[in-house]
Design a protein around this motif. Structure first.
Motif, PDB file in Angstrom:
ATOM      1  N   ASP A 105       7.649  -4.229  43.953  1.00  0.00           N
ATOM      2  CA  ASP A 105       6.515  -3.728  43.171  1.00  0.00           C
ATOM      3  C   ASP A 105       6.111  -4.838  42.201  1.00  0.00           C
ATOM      4  N   PHE A 106       5.105  -5.614  42.601  1.00  0.00           N
ATOM      5  CA  PHE A 106       4.732  -6.793  41.825  1.00  0.00           C
ATOM      6  C   PHE A 106       4.346  -6.447  40.387  1.00  0.00           C
ATOM      7  N   GLY A 107       3.539  -5.403  40.193  1.00  0.00           N
ATOM      8  CA  GLY A 107       3.097  -5.034  38.845  1.00  0.00           C
ATOM      9  C   GLY A 107       4.262  -4.710  37.926  1.00  0.00           C
ATOM     10  N   ARG A 108       5.177  -3.894  38.392  1.00  0.00           N
ATOM     11  CA  ARG A 108       6.347  -3.517  37.597  1.00  0.00           C
ATOM     12  C   ARG A 108       7.240  -4.727  37.318  1.00  0.00           C
ATOM     13  N   SER A 109       7.460  -5.552  38.341  1.00  0.00           N
ATOM     14  CA  SER A 109       8.314  -6.728  38.161  1.00  0.00           C
ATOM     15  C   SER A 109       7.680  -7.742  37.222  1.00  0.00           C
ATOM     16  N   ARG A 110       6.360  -7.905  37.304  1.00  0.00           N
ATOM     17  CA  ARG A 110       5.697  -8.845  36.401  1.00  0.00           C
ATOM     18  C   ARG A 110       5.915  -8.433  34.943  1.00  0.00           C
ATOM     19  N   LEU A 111       5.729  -7.152  34.651  1.00  0.00           N
ATOM     20  CA  LEU A 111       5.946  -6.670  33.281  1.00  0.00           C
ATOM     21  C   LEU A 111       7.393  -6.889  32.840  1.00  0.00           C
ATOM     22  N   PHE A 112       8.342  -6.624  33.747  1.00  0.00           N
ATOM     23  CA  PHE A 112       9.751  -6.838  33.434  1.00  0.00           C
ATOM     24  C   PHE A 112      10.009  -8.311  33.095  1.00  0.00           C
ATOM     25  N   TYR A 113       9.583  -9.218  33.963  1.00  0.00           N
ATOM     26  CA  TYR A 113       9.863 -10.642  33.750  1.00  0.00           C
ATOM     27  C   TYR A 113       9.118 -11.205  32.543  1.00  0.00           C
ATOM     28  N   GLU A 114       7.909 -10.730  32.293  1.00  0.00           N
ATOM     29  CA  GLU A 114       7.201 -11.199  31.091  1.00  0.00           C
ATOM     30  C   GLU A 114       8.007 -10.888  29.838  1.00  0.00           C
ATOM     31  N   ALA A 115       8.551  -9.676  29.756  1.00  0.00           N
ATOM     32  CA  ALA A 115       9.326  -9.267  28.580  1.00  0.00           C
ATOM     33  C   ALA A 115      10.685  -9.964  28.537  1.00  0.00           C
ATOM     34  N   ALA A 116      11.396  -9.997  29.669  1.00  0.00           N
ATOM     35  CA  ALA A 116      12.758 -10.528  29.700  1.00  0.00           C
ATOM     36  C   ALA A 116      12.805 -12.031  29.476  1.00  0.00           C
ATOM     37  N   LEU A 117      11.828 -12.752  29.989  1.00  0.00           N
ATOM     38  CA  LEU A 117      11.866 -14.217  29.914  1.00  0.00           C
ATOM     39  C   LEU A 117      11.306 -14.783  28.610  1.00  0.00           C
ATOM     40  N   LEU A 118      10.542 -13.989  27.893  1.00  0.00           N
ATOM     41  CA  LEU A 118       9.949 -14.467  26.641  1.00  0.00           C
ATOM     42  C   LEU A 118      10.989 -14.998  25.651  1.00  0.00           C
ATOM     43  N   PRO A 119      12.131 -14.315  25.418  1.00  0.00           N
ATOM     44  CA  PRO A 119      13.126 -14.867  24.488  1.00  0.00           C
ATOM     45  C   PRO A 119      13.719 -16.207  24.938  1.00  0.00           C
ATOM     46  N   LEU A 120      13.559 -16.536  26.216  1.00  0.00           N
ATOM     47  CA  LEU A 120      14.055 -17.810  26.734  1.00  0.00           C
ATOM     48  C   LEU A 120      12.975 -18.884  26.722  1.00  0.00           C
ATOM     49  N   GLY A 121      11.793 -18.525  26.223  1.00  0.00           N
ATOM     50  CA  GLY A 121      10.701 -19.483  26.138  1.00  0.00           C
ATOM     51  C   GLY A 121       9.923 -19.654  27.423  1.00  0.00           C
ATOM     52  N   LEU A 122      10.104 -18.757  28.380  1.00  0.00           N
ATOM     53  CA  LEU A 122       9.373 -18.826  29.641  1.00  0.00           C
ATOM     54  C   LEU A 122       8.249 -17.798  29.618  1.00  0.00           C
TER      55      LEU A 122
END
Length: 194
Positions: free
Chosen positions: A79-96
């Motif tokens: 599910d691209f939409g759901r995964s995109r939201l997940f990765y946007e939030a999860a990767l932000l603290p790592l600077g990505l």
């Protein structure tokens, strides 16, 4: 560019495959060393190259950080939409952050995360990855590992290991693990003492 990538593991984990993978890694590191450090001045400059303790076949081996040869990773999600939201939030603290997006008019739907406009982790639509996928992303600090874990859980990830020291991987190996919406294990790791 790939300082954020500490490890990538894909496969079923069979012992024979691990032995072949360890041999392949050693050979690639040796080849990379010969290609990358061919002149005397370049060789002298490598003495300050950070060395990464890495587990291969149950043994800790030291691999120079500059020997990591991956440029980027790309995989499909259910599910691209759901995964995109997940990765946007999860990767932000790592600077990505998202740096490039693809739409169906370009032949695929997807997004690339990275720094300074350069993508290094891509997700997209398509047949999802079957089997085990484990990505370990380097975090700049232990608080960043903790922030990654909180953000990933808040975005719908499942805890697969809370933030903490994992001394079996090295004396300063501080990591947290989450499962993404497809069940892939995403790890943030910091190898410094603080």
């Amino acid at each position: 560019m790939l300082e954020w990538l500490a490890a990538l593991s894909v496969g079923d984990g069979a012992v024979a495959n691990q032995s072949r993978q360890a041999l392949w890694i050693r050979q690639r590191v040796q080849i990379a060393g010969r290609k990358r450090f061919c002149s005397r001045s370049q060789t002298a400059a490598t003495s300050a190259t950070p060395v990464v303790p890495t587990v291969a076949c149950g043994k800790v081996v030291n691999i120079a950080r500059s020997a990591l040869m991956l440029d980027h990773v790309d995989f499909a999600v259910c599910d691209f939409g759901r995964s995109r939201l997940f990765y946007e939030a999860a990767l932000l603290p790592l600077g990505l952050v998202p740096v490039v997006a693809f739409d169906e008019g370009e032949g695929r739907i997807g997004v690339g995360f990275g720094r300074d406009g350069v993508g290094c982790l891509f997700i997209g639509g398509g047949p999802p990855v079957a089997g085990r996928l484990h990505l370990a992303l380097q975090a700049p600090s232990r608080p960043a590992v903790e922030a990654f874990h909180r953000a990933a859980i808040a975005a719908g990830g499942i805890c697969h290991g809370p933030p903490g020291l994992r001394e079996r991987y090295g004396p300063n190996y501080f990591a947290a693990y989450v499962k993404d919406p497809d069940g892939h294990v995403i790890e943030a790791v910091c190898r410094t003492a603080t």
